[in-house]
Design a protein around this motif. Structure first.
Motif, PDB file in Angstrom:
ATOM      1  N   MET A  11       0.843  -1.196   0.000  1.00 11.04           N
ATOM      2  CA  MET A  11       0.000   0.000   0.000  1.00 11.04           C
ATOM      3  C   MET A  11       0.881   1.250   0.000  1.00 11.04           C
ATOM      4  N   PRO A  12       0.678   2.157  -0.968  1.00  6.42           N
ATOM      5  CA  PRO A  12       1.456   3.394  -0.967  1.00  6.42           C
ATOM      6  C   PRO A  12       1.125   4.236   0.266  1.00  6.42           C
ATOM      7  N   LYS A  13       2.104   4.997   0.738  1.00  7.17           N
ATOM      8  CA  LYS A  13       1.897   5.868   1.893  1.00  7.17           C
ATOM      9  C   LYS A  13       2.180   7.305   1.482  1.00  7.17           C
ATOM     10  N   ILE A  14       1.256   8.187   1.824  1.00  4.03           N
ATOM     11  CA  ILE A  14       1.415   9.608   1.546  1.00  4.03           C
ATOM     12  C   ILE A  14       1.626  10.327   2.869  1.00  4.03           C
ATOM     13  N   ASP A  15       2.810  10.874   3.081  1.00  3.43           N
ATOM     14  CA  ASP A  15       3.053  11.719   4.238  1.00  3.43           C
ATOM     15  C   ASP A  15       2.570  13.116   3.873  1.00  3.43           C
ATOM     16  N   TYR A  16       1.622  13.600   4.651  1.00  2.00           N
ATOM     17  CA  TYR A  16       0.922  14.836   4.327  1.00  2.00           C
ATOM     18  C   TYR A  16       1.264  15.902   5.366  1.00  2.00           C
ATOM     19  N   TYR A  17       2.121  16.829   4.991  1.00  2.00           N
ATOM     20  CA  TYR A  17       2.534  17.920   5.867  1.00  2.00           C
ATOM     21  C   TYR A  17       1.663  19.138   5.563  1.00  2.00           C
ATOM     22  N   PHE A  18       1.042  19.684   6.596  1.00  2.00           N
ATOM     23  CA  PHE A  18       0.099  20.779   6.376  1.00  2.00           C
ATOM     24  C   PHE A  18      -0.035  21.608   7.642  1.00  2.00           C
ATOM     25  N   SER A  19      -0.685  22.742   7.492  1.00  2.43           N
ATOM     26  CA  SER A  19      -1.023  23.599   8.622  1.00  2.43           C
ATOM     27  C   SER A  19      -2.531  23.757   8.676  1.00  2.43           C
ATOM     28  N   THR A  20      -3.070  23.747   9.872  1.00  7.42           N
ATOM     29  CA  THR A  20      -4.519  23.900  10.039  1.00  7.42           C
ATOM     30  C   THR A  20      -4.976  25.342   9.815  1.00  7.42           C
ATOM     31  N   ILE A  21      -4.040  26.240   9.498  1.00 13.74           N
ATOM     32  CA  ILE A  21      -4.432  27.611   9.162  1.00 13.74           C
ATOM     33  C   ILE A  21      -4.027  27.997   7.736  1.00 13.74           C
ATOM     34  N   SER A  22      -3.575  27.044   6.939  1.00 16.86           N
ATOM     35  CA  SER A  22      -3.107  27.340   5.583  1.00 16.86           C
ATOM     36  C   SER A  22      -4.268  27.463   4.596  1.00 16.86           C
ATOM     37  N   PRO A  23      -4.386  28.600   3.893  1.00 13.52           N
ATOM     38  CA  PRO A  23      -5.485  28.727   2.932  1.00 13.52           C
ATOM     39  C   PRO A  23      -5.357  27.760   1.761  1.00 13.52           C
ATOM     40  N   TYR A  24      -4.142  27.486   1.338  1.00 13.22           N
ATOM     41  CA  TYR A  24      -3.976  26.567   0.207  1.00 13.22           C
ATOM     42  C   TYR A  24      -4.271  25.131   0.624  1.00 13.22           C
ATOM     43  N   THR A  25      -4.037  24.808   1.885  1.00 14.38           N
ATOM     44  CA  THR A  25      -4.449  23.495   2.386  1.00 14.38           C
ATOM     45  C   THR A  25      -5.973  23.404   2.373  1.00 14.38           C
ATOM     46  N   TYR A  26      -6.638  24.472   2.795  1.00 11.94           N
ATOM     47  CA  TYR A  26      -8.100  24.517   2.738  1.00 11.94           C
ATOM     48  C   TYR A  26      -8.592  24.325   1.307  1.00 11.94           C
ATOM     49  N   LEU A  27      -7.958  25.014   0.355  1.00 11.03           N
ATOM     50  CA  LEU A  27      -8.430  24.984  -1.026  1.00 11.03           C
ATOM     51  C   LEU A  27      -8.188  23.647  -1.720  1.00 11.03           C
ATOM     52  N   ALA A  28      -7.433  22.762  -1.093  1.00  7.09           N
ATOM     53  CA  ALA A  28      -7.274  21.408  -1.638  1.00  7.09           C
ATOM     54  C   ALA A  28      -8.548  20.593  -1.461  1.00  7.09           C
ATOM     55  N   GLY A  29      -9.418  21.036  -0.545  1.00  4.74           N
ATOM     56  CA  GLY A  29     -10.659  20.302  -0.301  1.00  4.74           C
ATOM     57  C   GLY A  29     -10.385  18.861   0.083  1.00  4.74           C
ATOM     58  N   ASP A  30     -11.120  17.944  -0.544  1.00  2.00           N
ATOM     59  CA  ASP A  30     -10.934  16.512  -0.250  1.00  2.00           C
ATOM     60  C   ASP A  30     -10.235  15.793  -1.402  1.00  2.00           C
ATOM     61  N   GLN A  31      -9.517  16.542  -2.239  1.00  4.52           N
ATOM     62  CA  GLN A  31      -8.859  15.922  -3.388  1.00  4.52           C
ATOM     63  C   GLN A  31      -7.853  14.852  -2.968  1.00  4.52           C
ATOM     64  N   LEU A  32      -7.090  15.121  -1.909  1.00 12.06           N
ATOM     65  CA  LEU A  32      -6.091  14.147  -1.471  1.00 12.06           C
ATOM     66  C   LEU A  32      -6.751  12.843  -1.058  1.00 12.06           C
ATOM     67  N   GLU A  33      -7.823  12.955  -0.307  1.00  6.97           N
ATOM     68  CA  GLU A  33      -8.516  11.745   0.143  1.00  6.97           C
ATOM     69  C   GLU A  33      -9.087  10.966  -1.038  1.00  6.97           C
ATOM     70  N   GLN A  34      -9.578  11.669  -2.050  1.00 10.33           N
ATOM     71  CA  GLN A  34     -10.089  10.994  -3.247  1.00 10.33           C
ATOM     72  C   GLN A  34      -8.964  10.255  -3.980  1.00 10.33           C
ATOM     73  N   ILE A  35      -7.808  10.902  -4.081  1.00  9.37           N
ATOM     74  CA  ILE A  35      -6.659  10.279  -4.746  1.00  9.37           C
ATOM     75  C   ILE A  35      -6.196   9.058  -3.965  1.00  9.37           C
ATOM     76  N   ALA A  36      -6.135   9.188  -2.651  1.00 13.21           N
ATOM     77  CA  ALA A  36      -5.700   8.059  -1.821  1.00 13.21           C
ATOM     78  C   ALA A  36      -6.654   6.881  -1.964  1.00 13.21           C
ATOM     79  N   GLU A  37      -7.954   7.156  -1.986  1.00 12.05           N
ATOM     80  CA  GLU A  37      -8.939   6.076  -2.149  1.00 12.05           C
ATOM     81  C   GLU A  37      -8.782   5.405  -3.517  1.00 12.05           C
TER      82      GLU A  37
END
Length: 198
Positions: free
Chosen positions: A1-27
């Motif tokens: 199973m591939p592993k994605i290490d996801y580094y982010f900030s809970t106040i980052s606007p660009y992290t917010y704008l990613a929406g749920d795309q990462l989760e869709q890609i992982a699925e």
């Protein structure tokens, strides 16, 4: 199973704008996401970056226009000047760390709820009641906001060190093996990498 290490900030606007795309890609690829919230200001300081408010006015003006465009393209509401930005991201990050360890709810939904609280609802995610509401929304026990603070602080600091060691310098930042991807606009590249296309 591939592993994605996801580094982010809970106040980052660009992290917010990613929406749920990462989760869709992982699925799509059967990949595991390891959520690694970190202190973005400290990361900037360690890697030659500058916090947004300290950047040249040209950079600040471009950032505002870019955020507005990306929010429209991604169909996500965004307040460019939210009431509680910047704020202390540590308490919400500790909650994400505790939630991931608990494994009883949806960590991606928790991260999105926290980010939405900042960039849409104009709530202060440094406050316990806001964090608890986000935990509940994502299917977690709100008591996680009060538990594991010491381990959360240790993991939060360790995430920063790991991010620097793997080449991260901003957020969101995704790492698969030794392949780094910076920014929500590189999620298509992450998807292609997991597909074996690049």
């Amino acid at each position: 199973m591939p592993k994605i290490d996801y580094y982010f900030s809970t106040i980052s606007p660009y992290t917010y704008l990613a929406g749920d795309q990462l989760e869709q890609i992982a699925e799509k690829h059967g990949a595991e996401i390891v959520y690694k919230p970190l202190d973005i200001v400290a990361l900037f300081g360690r890697t030659g970056g500058t916090p947004p408010a300290q950047r040249h006015e040209n950079r600040q003006a471009y950032r505002a226009k870019d955020l507005a465009r990306v929010s429209k393209l991604n169909g996500l509401d965004l307040n460019l000047k939210p009431a509680f930005f910047p704020t202390n991201a540590a308490p919400s990050s500790y909650a994400v760390i505790a939630a991931q360890a608990a494994g009883t709810g949806d960590v991606g939904a928790l991260v999105r709820a926290l980010l939405t609280s900042v960039w849409v609802k104009e709530q202060n995610i440094a406050e316990d009641d806001v964090i608890r509401a986000c935990l509940i929304e994502a299917g977690f026990d709100p008591a996680l906001a009060d538990s594991g603070l010491l381990s959360g602080a240790e993991t939060y600091a360790a995430n920063l060190e790991e991010a620097v060691a793997c080449g991260a310098f901003g957020a969101p930042f995704y790492v698969v093996g030794d392949e780094p991807f910076w920014g929500q606009d590189r999620l298509a590249h992450l998807d292609a990498h997991l597909s074996g296309d690049i």
